[in-house]
Every structure is written in C-alpha cells, then in structure tokens.
Design a protein around this motif. Sequence first.
Motif, PDB file in Angstrom:
ATOM      1  N   THR A  98     -56.534  26.316  30.428  1.00  0.00           N
ATOM      2  CA  THR A  98     -55.378  27.123  30.837  1.00  0.00           C
ATOM      3  C   THR A  98     -54.825  27.946  29.673  1.00  0.00           C
ATOM      4  O   THR A  98     -53.736  28.509  29.769  1.00  0.00           O
ATOM      5  N   SER A  99     -55.566  28.014  28.577  1.00  0.00           N
ATOM      6  CA  SER A  99     -55.104  28.728  27.377  1.00  0.00           C
ATOM      7  C   SER A  99     -53.747  28.202  26.937  1.00  0.00           C
ATOM      8  O   SER A  99     -52.887  28.979  26.513  1.00  0.00           O
ATOM      9  N   GLY A 100     -53.538  26.900  27.099  1.00  0.00           N
ATOM     10  CA  GLY A 100     -52.292  26.289  26.662  1.00  0.00           C
ATOM     11  C   GLY A 100     -51.131  26.483  27.611  1.00  0.00           C
ATOM     12  O   GLY A 100     -50.041  25.966  27.375  1.00  0.00           O
ATOM     13  N   LEU A 101     -51.350  27.193  28.729  1.00  0.00           N
ATOM     14  CA  LEU A 101     -50.260  27.402  29.694  1.00  0.00           C
ATOM     15  C   LEU A 101     -49.984  26.124  30.475  1.00  0.00           C
ATOM     16  O   LEU A 101     -50.885  25.314  30.690  1.00  0.00           O
ATOM     17  N   PRO A 102     -48.739  25.946  30.943  1.00  0.00           N
ATOM     18  CA  PRO A 102     -48.437  24.780  31.776  1.00  0.00           C
ATOM     19  C   PRO A 102     -48.907  24.957  33.219  1.00  0.00           C
ATOM     20  O   PRO A 102     -48.707  24.084  34.054  1.00  0.00           O
ATOM     21  N   SER A 103     -49.540  26.114  33.524  1.00  0.00           N
ATOM     22  CA  SER A 103     -50.029  26.375  34.887  1.00  0.00           C
ATOM     23  C   SER A 103     -51.553  26.420  34.889  1.00  0.00           C
ATOM     24  O   SER A 103     -52.179  26.666  33.865  1.00  0.00           O
ATOM     25  N   VAL A 104     -52.122  26.171  36.092  1.00  0.00           N
ATOM     26  CA  VAL A 104     -53.577  26.233  36.232  1.00  0.00           C
ATOM     27  C   VAL A 104     -53.935  27.103  37.435  1.00  0.00           C
ATOM     28  O   VAL A 104     -53.179  27.170  38.406  1.00  0.00           O
ATOM     29  N   ALA A 105     -55.076  27.780  37.336  1.00  0.00           N
ATOM     30  CA  ALA A 105     -55.567  28.610  38.438  1.00  0.00           C
ATOM     31  C   ALA A 105     -56.592  27.805  39.218  1.00  0.00           C
ATOM     32  O   ALA A 105     -57.516  27.245  38.624  1.00  0.00           O
ATOM     33  N   VAL A 106     -56.431  27.732  40.543  1.00  0.00           N
ATOM     34  CA  VAL A 106     -57.332  26.891  41.350  1.00  0.00           C
ATOM     35  C   VAL A 106     -57.779  27.620  42.619  1.00  0.00           C
ATOM     36  O   VAL A 106     -57.002  28.354  43.232  1.00  0.00           O
ATOM     37  N   ARG A 107     -59.061  27.403  42.963  1.00  0.00           N
ATOM     38  CA  ARG A 107     -59.615  28.058  44.151  1.00  0.00           C
ATOM     39  C   ARG A 107     -60.703  27.195  44.769  1.00  0.00           C
ATOM     40  O   ARG A 107     -61.428  26.503  44.062  1.00  0.00           O
ATOM     41  N   MET A 108     -60.808  27.259  46.106  1.00  0.00           N
ATOM     42  CA  MET A 108     -61.935  26.631  46.806  1.00  0.00           C
ATOM     43  C   MET A 108     -62.859  27.740  47.291  1.00  0.00           C
ATOM     44  O   MET A 108     -62.514  28.477  48.205  1.00  0.00           O
ATOM     45  N   PRO A 109     -64.017  27.878  46.644  1.00  0.00           N
ATOM     46  CA  PRO A 109     -64.912  28.976  47.012  1.00  0.00           C
ATOM     47  C   PRO A 109     -65.636  28.699  48.315  1.00  0.00           C
ATOM     48  O   PRO A 109     -65.735  27.545  48.748  1.00  0.00           O
ATOM     49  N   ALA A 110     -66.164  29.769  48.942  1.00  0.00           N
ATOM     50  CA  ALA A 110     -66.826  29.602  50.237  1.00  0.00           C
ATOM     51  C   ALA A 110     -68.337  29.462  50.116  1.00  0.00           C
ATOM     52  O   ALA A 110     -68.983  29.024  51.053  1.00  0.00           O
ATOM     53  N   HIS A 111     -68.908  29.843  48.976  1.00  0.00           N
ATOM     54  CA  HIS A 111     -70.375  29.825  48.871  1.00  0.00           C
ATOM     55  C   HIS A 111     -70.895  28.385  48.935  1.00  0.00           C
ATOM     56  O   HIS A 111     -70.462  27.523  48.168  1.00  0.00           O
ATOM     57  N   ARG A 112     -71.847  28.165  49.857  1.00  0.00           N
ATOM     58  CA  ARG A 112     -72.302  26.789  50.089  1.00  0.00           C
ATOM     59  C   ARG A 112     -72.949  26.158  48.875  1.00  0.00           C
ATOM     60  O   ARG A 112     -72.720  24.980  48.585  1.00  0.00           O
ATOM     61  N   ALA A 113     -73.756  26.922  48.163  1.00  0.00           N
ATOM     62  CA  ALA A 113     -74.458  26.344  47.010  1.00  0.00           C
ATOM     63  C   ALA A 113     -73.465  25.948  45.915  1.00  0.00           C
ATOM     64  O   ALA A 113     -73.618  24.916  45.266  1.00  0.00           O
ATOM     65  N   PHE A 114     -72.444  26.764  45.722  1.00  0.00           N
ATOM     66  CA  PHE A 114     -71.446  26.433  44.686  1.00  0.00           C
ATOM     67  C   PHE A 114     -70.658  25.179  45.081  1.00  0.00           C
ATOM     68  O   PHE A 114     -70.418  24.285  44.271  1.00  0.00           O
ATOM     69  N   ARG A 115     -70.285  25.120  46.356  1.00  0.00           N
ATOM     70  CA  ARG A 115     -69.567  23.936  46.856  1.00  0.00           C
ATOM     71  C   ARG A 115     -70.406  22.684  46.676  1.00  0.00           C
ATOM     72  O   ARG A 115     -69.916  21.611  46.324  1.00  0.00           O
ATOM     73  N   GLU A 116     -71.697  22.862  46.900  1.00  0.00           N
ATOM     74  CA  GLU A 116     -72.627  21.738  46.775  1.00  0.00           C
ATOM     75  C   GLU A 116     -72.666  21.253  45.309  1.00  0.00           C
ATOM     76  O   GLU A 116     -72.707  20.051  45.052  1.00  0.00           O
ATOM     77  N   LEU A 117     -72.611  22.180  44.361  1.00  0.00           N
ATOM     78  CA  LEU A 117     -72.586  21.797  42.937  1.00  0.00           C
ATOM     79  C   LEU A 117     -71.315  21.016  42.607  1.00  0.00           C
ATOM     80  O   LEU A 117     -71.350  20.044  41.862  1.00  0.00           O
TER      81      LEU A 117
END
Length: 335
Positions: free
Chosen positions: A112-131
């Motif tokens: 997070t580059s030291g930030l108190p916040s985080v960026a989060v996402r659930m991707p749709a690509h099946r292969a990435f989800r599988e990883l």
Amino acid sequence: MKPAVTARIYRPTPRNLALLARVLAQGGLVAAPTETVYGLAADALNAKACRAIFRAKGRPADDPLIVHVDSVTQAGEIAELNDAARKVARAFWPGPLTLILPKRPAVPAIVTSGLPSVAVRMPAHRAFRELIRRSGRPLAAPSANPFGYVSPTTADHVRDGLGQRIQYILDGGFAKIGVESTILDLRDPNKPALLRPGAISREELERVLGRKVAAYRHKVRPATAAVAPGMLERHYSPRTPMTLTRKLTRNHVQQAGTNEALLFVQRPTGLVGKNVFWLSDEPDGLNQAAHRLFRQLRFLDNGKWSHIHAEFASGSGALARAINDRLARAAAKRK
Ligand code: AMP
Ligand code: MG
C-alpha cells in the motif's frame, strides 16, 4: 549484451495452473491474464514477493498495488469492508471495479506504499481466479509491463516487456476489456469518489450506492495525489511522440507526413492511407476501441513512425472516459 529471455508462456491447463499456483505460494512472480489487462502477480501477504514486483517493473515504491481476491470473505481479510463496499461488491464483482478501503494489519506496507488504505478487486477472468483459489492467497498485481509503458493485453505483450525479468506467464488470451479497472474510493463510505475511470461508470456506481460519487478530474490530480500516489500524469506511454486532437479529419490526414501515423477511434469512411489506423471497425464500437487501444499503441510504437496523431473518443460513457484518460496520459509530455 542483453539478458536472455527467461519467460515461458503457459497455457491454462489444470497442470500448469497447479504449477503456477505453487510458484506463487512459494513467493514467486507469475504474470497472468485478467479481463482488464495482464497483471504481474505475487502473494499479497508476502512483503518480499511484493518487493520483487516493484523491482521487475521498475515501479516506484510510492505507487501502491491492487490486491486481487476470489471472494468477499477474502476481501474482508485484507480490508475493512463497510456497507457501501458490500453493496458495490455484490453488484459488480467479479468485475473491473477496485475499491479503496481501510487496510487490515495482514497487508504489508510495501503493498500500500505505507498508506493506511488498500486497493482490492475480484477479477472476472477464470484463469486468474483459479490462481488465487489454488494458491490460497490474495494476489497483488499491477499491470505486467515495465513501469510507465503501454499496458499489456496479451501474453506476448508481457514477454516483450518483461521476458528478461520474469519466468512465468500464464496465457489467457486477448484481455477482454482492455483498459484498467474503475477505482472507487470508499475509505469514507459517506464520501465515495472516483479515482480512475474504467468500464464501470460513475453513474452505475451512484445508482447502486444511492448517493453521489465525486467525479474523477484529471486536472485537479495534485489535490488527490496523497490518496492515490500512482496517478501519474504520464503513463501508458509509447516511446513515439504522440499528440491528441479532439477529432481527426481529412485535413489532418492530408497534412501529416508519410512517416506520421494517424489513429482514429472509429474506422474513418472514405479515408485511406498507409498511415491511417483505427481502434474500432464498428460504428460506436467503444467496447472494441477499449479492447484494442493498448494493442494498437504498441503496434504503432513498433512501426517506424516518427509521430502518432490520435483523437479522443466522443461521448460521455464509461469507456469513452476511460479511453480518453489513457490517451491523455499516453500523450502527456515527459517531465
Ligand atoms: P495499477 O496497479 O497500475 O493498475 O494501478 C493501481 C492504482 O491503484 C495505483 O496507481 C493507485 O493510484 C491506486 N491505489 C492502489 N492502492 C491504493 C491505496 N491504498 N490507496 C489509494 N489508491 C490506491
Ligand atoms: Mg499500470
């Protein structure tokens, strides 16, 4: 002497997915497809693995990474979800929407580059989800390209840029959307704000949240720099100098030198020339234009053009805004 290409491209077979998930679990790097662009993934909870992402990309440490998850439960392990986050997650995940939320202690500061916040996402690509599923970890992944260059939308793009610095590339075809996710700041659920335009529009987010979302403004960027350190003026940029006009016309084509390329958004009617290119063959085909944007910029950059003249997409929909944001940054002057 140039370092040798070490990267191998793997097809998403169950066996390869198992191998690559093991590499990730052991702290290695794997470039992998998402529906937006290809990402360079590492275990988001392993600081050393995430440091290797920054090294491979030449990415400055003050540009935080997006963490990819496979479930809302997993999102809740790295970020403090609020009701607004749950609402938009239900509506748009899996999909091209990244949320900025207060981070949990498990997430290392490097992510997070030291930030108190985080960026989060659930991707749709099946292969990435599988990883993500097979590795059993959230995966931090910025675009899989050297920092500042045009984003990759195929496995070959990844190999062209990082082939000498990484070993594993998962091939998941030509990225469907072609531009990076919409980023929504929900640190304060009462003050939602758009930090990056993507395929999901501000209006859609407002409808689901039932309140106004502060618009993204390219020009007032310095005021938001402390929130999103990565929002650089110049990004996604080809090496070839590039200028933008509102709309390219016959005059531009006639006045351009033979070594200058013109990049239209839609295929122009009645204009031909060896130096005339376009993003979309379909009338109003902004899906196709976004899908092909980075590929065309790379294609032109690999040609012998001395200059690229491009035009903005017209319209005010999400993809027009996303395309225009990327074009404006691609054409921004080197500081
Ligand atoms: P990229 O990984 O290049 O697609 O871009 C990720 C972008 O998300 C960064 O450049 C930031 O602008 C934004 N971002 C990531 N993490 C945070 C965070 N913790 N707070 C605010 N913005 C973030
Ligand atoms: Mg990037």
